[in-house]
Scaffold this motif. Structure first.
Motif, PDB file in Angstrom:
ATOM      1  N   MET A   1      25.088  16.965 -55.071  1.00 13.48           N
ATOM      2  CA  MET A   1      26.445  16.660 -54.670  1.00 13.48           C
ATOM      3  C   MET A   1      26.511  15.246 -54.094  1.00 13.48           C
ATOM      4  N   LYS A   2      25.544  14.873 -53.237  1.00 19.27           N
ATOM      5  CA  LYS A   2      25.546  13.563 -52.603  1.00 19.27           C
ATOM      6  C   LYS A   2      25.566  12.448 -53.653  1.00 19.27           C
ATOM      7  N   GLY A   3      24.730  12.578 -54.669  1.00 25.48           N
ATOM      8  CA  GLY A   3      24.667  11.573 -55.726  1.00 25.48           C
ATOM      9  C   GLY A   3      25.977  11.456 -56.481  1.00 25.48           C
ATOM     10  N   ARG A   4      26.618  12.571 -56.716  1.00 26.42           N
ATOM     11  CA  ARG A   4      27.890  12.574 -57.452  1.00 26.42           C
ATOM     12  C   ARG A   4      28.976  11.856 -56.658  1.00 26.42           C
ATOM     13  N   ILE A   5      28.976  12.037 -55.348  1.00 24.97           N
ATOM     14  CA  ILE A   5      29.965  11.362 -54.504  1.00 24.97           C
ATOM     15  C   ILE A   5      29.755   9.857 -54.562  1.00 24.97           C
ATOM     16  N   HIS A   6      28.493   9.425 -54.480  1.00 22.30           N
ATOM     17  CA  HIS A   6      28.200   7.988 -54.575  1.00 22.30           C
ATOM     18  C   HIS A   6      28.677   7.410 -55.902  1.00 22.30           C
ATOM     19  N   VAL A   7      28.408   8.122 -56.972  1.00 26.65           N
ATOM     20  CA  VAL A   7      28.808   7.646 -58.297  1.00 26.65           C
ATOM     21  C   VAL A   7      30.327   7.525 -58.382  1.00 26.65           C
ATOM     22  N   GLU A   8      31.039   8.529 -57.902  1.00 26.42           N
ATOM     23  CA  GLU A   8      32.497   8.499 -57.944  1.00 26.42           C
ATOM     24  C   GLU A   8      33.061   7.382 -57.075  1.00 26.42           C
ATOM     25  N   LEU A   9      32.495   7.215 -55.873  1.00 28.82           N
ATOM     26  CA  LEU A   9      32.957   6.142 -54.994  1.00 28.82           C
ATOM     27  C   LEU A   9      32.715   4.785 -55.645  1.00 28.82           C
ATOM     28  N   CYS A  10      31.564   4.622 -56.236  1.00 32.48           N
ATOM     29  CA  CYS A  10      31.240   3.379 -56.945  1.00 32.48           C
ATOM     30  C   CYS A  10      32.219   3.146 -58.085  1.00 32.48           C
ATOM     31  N   ASN A  11      32.458   4.158 -58.883  1.00 31.26           N
ATOM     32  CA  ASN A  11      33.381   4.022 -60.019  1.00 31.26           C
ATOM     33  C   ASN A  11      34.780   3.630 -59.559  1.00 31.26           C
ATOM     34  N   ARG A  12      35.246   4.278 -58.521  1.00 33.50           N
ATOM     35  CA  ARG A  12      36.601   3.979 -58.035  1.00 33.50           C
ATOM     36  C   ARG A  12      36.667   2.585 -57.418  1.00 33.50           C
ATOM     37  N   THR A  13      35.630   2.191 -56.696  1.00 34.54           N
ATOM     38  CA  THR A  13      35.589   0.846 -56.132  1.00 34.54           C
ATOM     39  C   THR A  13      35.600  -0.188 -57.252  1.00 34.54           C
ATOM     40  N   THR A  14      34.816   0.049 -58.286  1.00 32.07           N
ATOM     41  CA  THR A  14      34.765  -0.873 -59.431  1.00 32.07           C
ATOM     42  C   THR A  14      36.128  -0.989 -60.099  1.00 32.07           C
ATOM     43  N   ILE A  15      36.809   0.114 -60.284  1.00 29.15           N
ATOM     44  CA  ILE A  15      38.141   0.105 -60.912  1.00 29.15           C
ATOM     45  C   ILE A  15      39.099  -0.769 -60.105  1.00 29.15           C
ATOM     46  N   GLU A  42      26.097   1.558 -54.387  1.00 30.78           N
ATOM     47  CA  GLU A  42      26.301   1.999 -55.770  1.00 30.78           C
ATOM     48  C   GLU A  42      25.147   2.848 -56.271  1.00 30.78           C
ATOM     49  N   LYS A  43      23.940   2.479 -55.901  1.00 30.91           N
ATOM     50  CA  LYS A  43      22.754   3.183 -56.396  1.00 30.91           C
ATOM     51  C   LYS A  43      22.373   4.387 -55.538  1.00 30.91           C
ATOM     52  N   GLY A  44      23.137   4.632 -54.469  1.00 29.15           N
ATOM     53  CA  GLY A  44      22.870   5.776 -53.627  1.00 29.15           C
ATOM     54  C   GLY A  44      21.667   5.600 -52.718  1.00 29.15           C
ATOM     55  N   LYS A  45      21.272   4.362 -52.494  1.00 27.71           N
ATOM     56  CA  LYS A  45      20.114   4.086 -51.640  1.00 27.71           C
ATOM     57  C   LYS A  45      20.488   4.054 -50.156  1.00 27.71           C
ATOM     58  N   VAL A  46      21.759   3.855 -49.861  1.00 26.95           N
ATOM     59  CA  VAL A  46      22.249   3.927 -48.489  1.00 26.95           C
ATOM     60  C   VAL A  46      23.490   4.814 -48.479  1.00 26.95           C
ATOM     61  N   THR A  47      23.733   5.429 -47.362  1.00 28.65           N
ATOM     62  CA  THR A  47      24.927   6.245 -47.194  1.00 28.65           C
ATOM     63  C   THR A  47      25.912   5.455 -46.340  1.00 28.65           C
ATOM     64  N   SER A  48      27.093   5.264 -46.854  1.00 27.96           N
ATOM     65  CA  SER A  48      28.112   4.496 -46.140  1.00 27.96           C
ATOM     66  C   SER A  48      28.812   5.356 -45.116  1.00 27.96           C
ATOM     67  N   SER A  49      29.136   4.736 -44.006  1.00 26.80           N
ATOM     68  CA  SER A  49      29.928   5.433 -43.007  1.00 26.80           C
ATOM     69  C   SER A  49      31.393   5.436 -43.461  1.00 26.80           C
ATOM     70  N   ILE A  50      32.163   6.301 -42.881  1.00 25.74           N
ATOM     71  CA  ILE A  50      33.594   6.330 -43.191  1.00 25.74           C
ATOM     72  C   ILE A  50      34.233   5.012 -42.784  1.00 25.74           C
ATOM     73  N   PHE A  51      33.699   4.386 -41.757  1.00 26.55           N
ATOM     74  CA  PHE A  51      34.206   3.083 -41.321  1.00 26.55           C
ATOM     75  C   PHE A  51      34.012   2.047 -42.431  1.00 26.55           C
ATOM     76  N   THR A  52      32.817   1.977 -43.003  1.00 21.30           N
ATOM     77  CA  THR A  52      32.551   1.009 -44.068  1.00 21.30           C
ATOM     78  C   THR A  52      33.425   1.280 -45.284  1.00 21.30           C
ATOM     79  N   ILE A  53      33.590   2.534 -45.628  1.00 22.85           N
ATOM     80  CA  ILE A  53      34.446   2.876 -46.767  1.00 22.85           C
ATOM     81  C   ILE A  53      35.889   2.478 -46.471  1.00 22.85           C
ATOM     82  N   SER A  54      36.322   2.651 -45.237  1.00 20.71           N
ATOM     83  CA  SER A  54      37.670   2.231 -44.839  1.00 20.71           C
ATOM     84  C   SER A  54      37.832   0.719 -44.929  1.00 20.71           C
ATOM     85  N   VAL A  55      36.805  -0.020 -44.524  1.00 19.03           N
ATOM     86  CA  VAL A  55      36.849  -1.483 -44.603  1.00 19.03           C
ATOM     87  C   VAL A  55      36.933  -1.923 -46.066  1.00 19.03           C
TER      88      VAL A  55
END
Length: 73
Positions: A1-15, A42-55
């Motif tokens: 599940m964790k990997g899938r979330i990273h992939v989706e977040l990356c895809n949406r950020t790229t879009i 993007e590669k799932g090597k770090v987990t972003s905080s909600i703060f970073t995602i908000s930024v």
């Protein structure tokens, strides 16, 4: 599940970056991080905080809901 979330977040950020014509380097500068940090997200090597995602959402001039709203767990 964790990997899938990273992939989706990356895809949406790229879009949204493509819509704004922003490179990964430009986005990294806007959020005060280096390009390698975004790469690691993007590669799932770090987990972003909600703060970073908000930024990231703010830098893209979108709401947090727009950035993560379509991500299904």
């Amino acid at each position: 599940m964790k990997g899938r979330i990273h992939v989706e977040l990356c895809n949406r950020t790229t879009i949204f970056c493509e819509k704004k014509k922003l490179s990964q380097t430009e986005l990294a500068m806007m959020i005060g991080k280096d390009r390698q940090y975004l790469y690691k997200i993007e590669k799932g090597k770090v987990t972003s905080s909600i703060f970073t995602i908000s930024v990231i959402a703010c830098a893209l001039d979108i709401s947090l809901a727009e950035l993560i709203g379509e991500i299904k767990v």
